[in-house]
Scaffold this active site. Structure first.
Site, PDB file in Angstrom:
ATOM      1  N   ASP A  36      -6.816  -2.273   4.669  1.00 18.94           N
ATOM      2  CA  ASP A  36      -6.035  -2.029   5.876  1.00 18.94           C
ATOM      3  C   ASP A  36      -6.278  -0.632   6.448  1.00 18.94           C
ATOM      4  O   ASP A  36      -6.230  -0.430   7.664  1.00 18.94           O
ATOM      5  CB  ASP A  36      -4.542  -2.216   5.581  1.00 18.94           C
ATOM      6  N   GLY A  37      -6.535   0.342   5.575  1.00 24.88           N
ATOM      7  CA  GLY A  37      -6.807   1.697   6.054  1.00 24.88           C
ATOM      8  C   GLY A  37      -8.043   1.750   6.932  1.00 24.88           C
ATOM      9  O   GLY A  37      -8.069   2.449   7.956  1.00 24.88           O
ATOM     10  N   ASN A 110       0.576   0.652  12.748  1.00 20.01           N
ATOM     11  CA  ASN A 110       1.495   0.535  11.615  1.00 20.01           C
ATOM     12  C   ASN A 110       2.782   1.325  11.815  1.00 20.01           C
ATOM     13  O   ASN A 110       3.868   0.764  11.842  1.00 20.01           O
ATOM     14  CB  ASN A 110       0.822   1.017  10.326  1.00 20.01           C
ATOM     15  N   ALA A 173      14.504   9.709   2.241  1.00 21.93           N
ATOM     16  CA  ALA A 173      15.329  10.606   1.414  1.00 21.93           C
ATOM     17  C   ALA A 173      16.434  11.277   2.223  1.00 21.93           C
ATOM     18  O   ALA A 173      16.457  12.504   2.385  1.00 21.93           O
ATOM     19  CB  ALA A 173      14.448  11.654   0.734  1.00 21.93           C
TER      20      ALA A 173
END
Length: 249
Positions: A36-37, A110, A173
């Site tokens: 995919d990269g 993406n 986070a």
């Protein structure tokens, strides 16, 4: 047939294409050899031709949501291309604008990530120009449905079928205590919703599809799901949910 490619094309594949035309500047088809990269790199390189080009992913790695085919299937695949008897999926991209010392506009297939690897950042989130919340933590990621299985999934974001016209905002986070509160879950937004992120952007990274965008004195980042799409050739029996199950379960 006019073609180009991104990634490392095996010599055996080149023999299959000896009667076709290598056209780096104006191909009909762009082959991506890798995972995919590599496909993300191919889309970036040929984004200006997205309305006219078809991307074809050849998986030579381990995991690929954009790469339906393997090397052994190339002769059969080539026949489909020449007879134009194939199935296409279209994927909406995310459009964004970064407002800083200069203004930068772009697209991501993406995701778009706003992150601080050094210290906690505060980000005011506005949806359709209305204040929604103040996020405190490491960063935020905006992802498309087709990108929902990438970085977003690692953050426990929702996995969304690519045919659904939406995008999502996922926290990285977050800090939640008596003083600071955030939504603490992914927020799925309809296609028309505009997301604006304002904050103290002194030591941040802005990354689109894994590539850092360098901008000084960033004031805000805007994004929404775009009308712009890429066309991806897939197998006749392509099934997104089956791919999710095979990849993660």
């Amino acid at each position: 047939m006019k073609y180009s490619y991104v990634g490392k094309m095996p010599d055996k594949i080149k023999t299959y294409l000896k009667e076709d035309i290598y056209a780096k500047e104006n191909p009909e088809y762009v082959f991506s050899f890798g995972g995919d990269g590599t496909m993300l790199k191919a889309v970036e390189e040929y984004l200006h031709l997205a309305d006219n080009v078809i991307f074809v992913g050849i998986n030579t790695g381990k995991l690929g949501f954009y790469t339906d085919f393997v090397l052994e299937e190339f002769p059969e695949l080539l026949e489909k291309l020449k007879t134009k008897k194939y199935k296409l999926n279209q994927y909406n991209m995310l459009c964004y604008k970064i407002n800083g010392k200069e203004k930068i506009k772009g697209y991501a297939l993406n995701d778009l990530v706003v992150i601080s690897p050094i210290k906690t950042i505060n980000i005011d989130v506005y949806l359709n120009k209305e204040y929604f919340e103040t996020f405190r933590g490491t960063g935020l990621i905006l992802s498309t449905p087709s990108g929902s299985t990438a970085y977003n999934k690692g953050l426990n974001g929702a996995v969304i079928e690519p045919s659904v016209l939406c995008y999502q905002l996922t926290e990285i986070a977050s800090i939640n205590n008596n003083a600071f509160k955030t939504l603490s879950s992914s927020l799925i937004l309809k296609k028309e919703t505009r997301c604006l992120l304002k904050g103290n952007y002194e030591d941040i990274l802005i990354v689109a599809d894994g590539k850092e965008i360098k901008v000084d004195n960033v004031l805000s980042v805007e994004a929404k799901l775009a009308n712009k799409k890429i066309k991806l050739l897939v197998k006749d029996n392509h099934d997104f949910l089956h791919r999710v199950k095979k990849s993660f379960l």
